[in-house]
Design a protein around this motif. Structure first.
Motif, PDB file in Angstrom:
ATOM      1  N   LEU A 184       0.927  -1.248   0.124  1.00 57.52           N
ATOM      2  CA  LEU A 184       0.048   0.165  -0.035  1.00 57.52           C
ATOM      3  C   LEU A 184       0.815   1.271  -0.017  1.00 57.52           C
ATOM      4  N   LEU A 185       1.945   1.378   0.948  1.00 59.17           N
ATOM      5  CA  LEU A 185       2.513   2.432   1.109  1.00 59.17           C
ATOM      6  C   LEU A 185       3.645   2.648  -0.168  1.00 59.17           C
ATOM      7  N   GLY A 186       4.010   1.577  -0.811  1.00 53.59           N
ATOM      8  CA  GLY A 186       4.806   1.627  -2.222  1.00 53.59           C
ATOM      9  C   GLY A 186       4.189   2.229  -3.141  1.00 53.59           C
ATOM     10  N   ALA A 187       2.751   1.951  -3.316  1.00 56.87           N
ATOM     11  CA  ALA A 187       1.733   2.593  -4.203  1.00 56.87           C
ATOM     12  C   ALA A 187       1.214   4.084  -3.854  1.00 56.87           C
ATOM     13  N   VAL A 188       1.262   4.207  -2.871  1.00 54.19           N
ATOM     14  CA  VAL A 188       0.787   5.737  -2.433  1.00 54.19           C
ATOM     15  C   VAL A 188       2.134   6.524  -2.748  1.00 54.19           C
ATOM     16  N   TYR A 189       3.316   6.132  -2.187  1.00 53.63           N
ATOM     17  CA  TYR A 189       4.366   7.041  -2.507  1.00 53.63           C
ATOM     18  C   TYR A 189       5.186   6.849  -3.699  1.00 53.63           C
ATOM     19  N   ARG A 190       4.793   6.063  -4.564  1.00 52.45           N
ATOM     20  CA  ARG A 190       5.470   5.639  -5.747  1.00 52.45           C
ATOM     21  C   ARG A 190       7.118   5.213  -5.555  1.00 52.45           C
ATOM     22  N   HIS A 191       7.179   4.613  -4.411  1.00 51.66           N
ATOM     23  CA  HIS A 191       8.632   4.188  -4.162  1.00 51.66           C
ATOM     24  C   HIS A 191       8.546   2.998  -3.521  1.00 51.66           C
ATOM     25  N   PRO A 192       9.352   2.029  -3.541  1.00 51.63           N
ATOM     26  CA  PRO A 192       9.204   0.531  -2.926  1.00 51.63           C
ATOM     27  C   PRO A 192       9.538   1.052  -1.284  1.00 51.63           C
ATOM     28  N   VAL A 193       8.758   0.134  -0.429  1.00 49.13           N
ATOM     29  CA  VAL A 193       8.620   0.346   1.024  1.00 49.13           C
ATOM     30  C   VAL A 193       8.923  -0.877   1.768  1.00 49.13           C
ATOM     31  N   GLU A 194       9.610  -0.981   2.668  1.00 44.40           N
ATOM     32  CA  GLU A 194       9.712  -2.055   3.415  1.00 44.40           C
ATOM     33  C   GLU A 194       9.092  -1.667   5.017  1.00 44.40           C
ATOM     34  N   VAL A 195       8.150  -2.838   5.434  1.00 44.27           N
ATOM     35  CA  VAL A 195       7.710  -2.480   6.644  1.00 44.27           C
ATOM     36  C   VAL A 195       8.072  -3.593   7.662  1.00 44.27           C
ATOM     37  N   LEU A 196       8.805  -3.340   8.533  1.00 41.12           N
ATOM     38  CA  LEU A 196       9.380  -4.373   9.564  1.00 41.12           C
ATOM     39  C   LEU A 196       9.024  -4.307  10.814  1.00 41.12           C
ATOM     40  N   THR A 197       9.381  -5.239  11.559  1.00 34.42           N
ATOM     41  CA  THR A 197       8.885  -5.469  12.844  1.00 34.42           C
ATOM     42  C   THR A 197      10.335  -5.150  13.818  1.00 34.42           C
ATOM     43  N   HIS A 198      10.505  -4.283  14.728  1.00 37.73           N
ATOM     44  CA  HIS A 198      11.599  -4.176  15.514  1.00 37.73           C
ATOM     45  C   HIS A 198      11.971  -5.309  16.450  1.00 37.73           C
ATOM     46  N   PRO A 199      12.828  -5.896  16.360  1.00 44.35           N
ATOM     47  CA  PRO A 199      13.322  -7.217  16.998  1.00 44.35           C
ATOM     48  C   PRO A 199      13.283  -7.272  18.316  1.00 44.35           C
ATOM     49  N   ARG A 200      13.560  -6.221  19.003  1.00 41.20           N
ATOM     50  CA  ARG A 200      13.395  -5.871  20.478  1.00 41.20           C
ATOM     51  C   ARG A 200      11.970  -5.573  21.249  1.00 41.20           C
ATOM     52  N   THR A 201      11.434  -4.553  20.410  1.00 37.44           N
ATOM     53  CA  THR A 201      10.409  -3.907  21.025  1.00 37.44           C
ATOM     54  C   THR A 201       8.996  -4.279  20.229  1.00 37.44           C
ATOM     55  N   GLY A 202       9.140  -4.753  18.855  1.00 39.12           N
ATOM     56  CA  GLY A 202       7.952  -5.290  18.316  1.00 39.12           C
ATOM     57  C   GLY A 202       7.336  -3.976  17.634  1.00 39.12           C
ATOM     58  N   ALA A 203       7.925  -3.027  17.523  1.00 40.74           N
ATOM     59  CA  ALA A 203       7.416  -1.576  17.112  1.00 40.74           C
ATOM     60  C   ALA A 203       7.417  -2.006  15.484  1.00 40.74           C
ATOM     61  N   VAL A 204       6.444  -1.044  14.955  1.00 32.14           N
ATOM     62  CA  VAL A 204       6.491  -0.982  13.537  1.00 32.14           C
ATOM     63  C   VAL A 204       7.478  -0.047  12.930  1.00 32.14           C
ATOM     64  N   LEU A 205       8.350  -0.625  11.932  1.00 33.55           N
ATOM     65  CA  LEU A 205       9.524   0.265  11.221  1.00 33.55           C
ATOM     66  C   LEU A 205       8.976   0.408   9.727  1.00 33.55           C
ATOM     67  N   VAL A 206       9.227   1.409   9.303  1.00 31.69           N
ATOM     68  CA  VAL A 206       8.888   1.846   7.805  1.00 31.69           C
ATOM     69  C   VAL A 206      10.203   2.326   7.298  1.00 31.69           C
ATOM     70  N   LEU A 207      10.670   1.811   6.403  1.00 36.34           N
ATOM     71  CA  LEU A 207      11.862   2.088   5.685  1.00 36.34           C
ATOM     72  C   LEU A 207      11.669   2.022   4.046  1.00 36.34           C
ATOM     73  N   PRO A 208      12.432   3.022   3.389  1.00 38.92           N
ATOM     74  CA  PRO A 208      12.375   3.062   1.916  1.00 38.92           C
ATOM     75  C   PRO A 208      13.193   1.951   1.599  1.00 38.92           C
ATOM     76  N   ARG A 209      12.683   1.190   0.608  1.00 38.82           N
ATOM     77  CA  ARG A 209      13.580   0.029   0.006  1.00 38.82           C
ATOM     78  C   ARG A 209      14.850   0.675  -0.735  1.00 38.82           C
ATOM     79  N   ARG A 210      16.027   0.324  -0.519  1.00 38.67           N
ATOM     80  CA  ARG A 210      17.191   1.010  -1.419  1.00 38.67           C
ATOM     81  C   ARG A 210      17.942  -0.234  -1.877  1.00 38.67           C
ATOM     82  N   GLU A 211      18.267  -0.209  -3.122  1.00 37.05           N
ATOM     83  CA  GLU A 211      18.969  -1.145  -3.977  1.00 37.05           C
ATOM     84  C   GLU A 211      20.610  -0.944  -3.530  1.00 37.05           C
ATOM     85  N   PRO A 212      21.303  -2.120  -3.242  1.00 36.99           N
ATOM     86  CA  PRO A 212      22.614  -2.089  -2.889  1.00 36.99           C
ATOM     87  C   PRO A 212      23.552  -1.463  -4.098  1.00 36.99           C
TER      88      PRO A 212
END
Length: 278
Positions: free
Chosen positions: A250-278
């Motif tokens: 959804l966010l990738g479509a809205v922002y016209r850029h690939p987006v990753e949604v992750l879960t913080h390994p310690r707190t469980g919080a939602v993390l939203v990051l732009p996907r960057r190619e290496p």
């Protein structure tokens, strides 16, 4: 002088605190056109006492326009905005100032007011009411929590952009209205003060205020908001709890850029990051 120009008029109805979970303001099927362009198209939003709602979306999505409509600063072509128990047009400007406070994107003054006087302007709507007795306490508290008390005597015009932003927030907090409308309050701030501002917004919601905040940082929205409304092209693309709304596709479509949604390994919080190619 501030109270003479901006203060209360006799006969105003003073607001009662809203119970948690009740509606403080509501936008119903708003349509706004500016310069021949449809900026909002059938938008709905509810600001609830005791909850923080974040408005997110790309540039030009309609976030600031929606906030301005909720504030009563612009009139929609269609639809309705309600504050409390009536249409927003049913409140006089003085009555509305007791019920909602607004932080615009930029804060500027043409006169060299000291910071303390700028913050005290937030108390002007309460002049002539019993709440006027709390002016000094409200101003001192707002300066303290925004970490601006140390330059209370400095001219507002001499401050940096980030300092001005915090003083503008202090003015809004000193007003002590039950509905806070904050437009990009973290835009000019460093990391520490971004967190400070969102903690303050979170605390006001916990104290019973309805808070609506426009944010570009999706990580801050995920961390602090109870609810998120995603705007795209003047329409609501999604609304709900951050964990429900923040979806990579959804966010990738809205922002016209690939987006990753992750879960913080310690707190469980939602993390939203732009996907960057290496």
């Amino acid at each position: 002088m501030i109270r003479t120009l901006l203060g209360a008029r006799p006969g105003r109805s003073l607001p009662a605190p809203l119970p948690a979970g009740t509606t403080a303001a509501e936008a119903r099927d708003l349509v706004v056109r500016l310069g021949g362009r449809t900026v909002l198209d059938g938008v709905r939003l509810t600001a609830t006492a005791g909850r923080l709602t974040a408005l997110v979306g790309p540039n030009g999505a309609g976030k600031s326009t929606l906030l301005a409509a909720l504030a009563g600063d612009l009139t929609p072509e269609a639809g309705e905005v309600r504050v409390g128990d009536r249409d927003i047009a049913g409140w006089s400007p003085a009555e509305l100032a007791l019920r909602r406070s607004v932080l615009p994107q930029s804060a500027s003054l043409a006169f060299p007011f000291p910071v303390g006087d700028v913050v005290r302007m937030g108390r002007a709507p309460w002049a002539g009411t019993p709440a006027e007795d709390a002016d000094d306490e409200a101003v001192a508290w707002a300066l303290e929590v925004t970490e601006t008390a140390e330059f209370a005597r400095r001219p507002f015009a001499e401050l940096s952009g980030g300092e001005r932003a915090r003083v503008a927030l202090a003015r809004v907090l000193a007003q002590r209205a039950g509905l806070l409308l904050l437009d990009e309050p973290t835009a000019a701030l460093d990391l520490r003060h971004q967190e400070l501002v969102l903690r303050l917004a979170r605390e006001r919601a916990a104290a019973g205020d309805a808070v609506v905040v426009v944010l570009h940082d999706l990580g801050l929205a995920a961390a602090y908001a109870d609810e998120v409304t995603v705007l795209d092209g003047g329409r609501v693309a999604a609304a709900g709890r951050p964990a429900e709304v923040f979806d990579g596709a959804l966010l990738g479509a809205v922002y016209r850029h690939p987006v990753e949604v992750l879960t913080h390994p310690r707190t469980g919080a939602v993390l939203v990051l732009p996907r960057r190619e290496p």
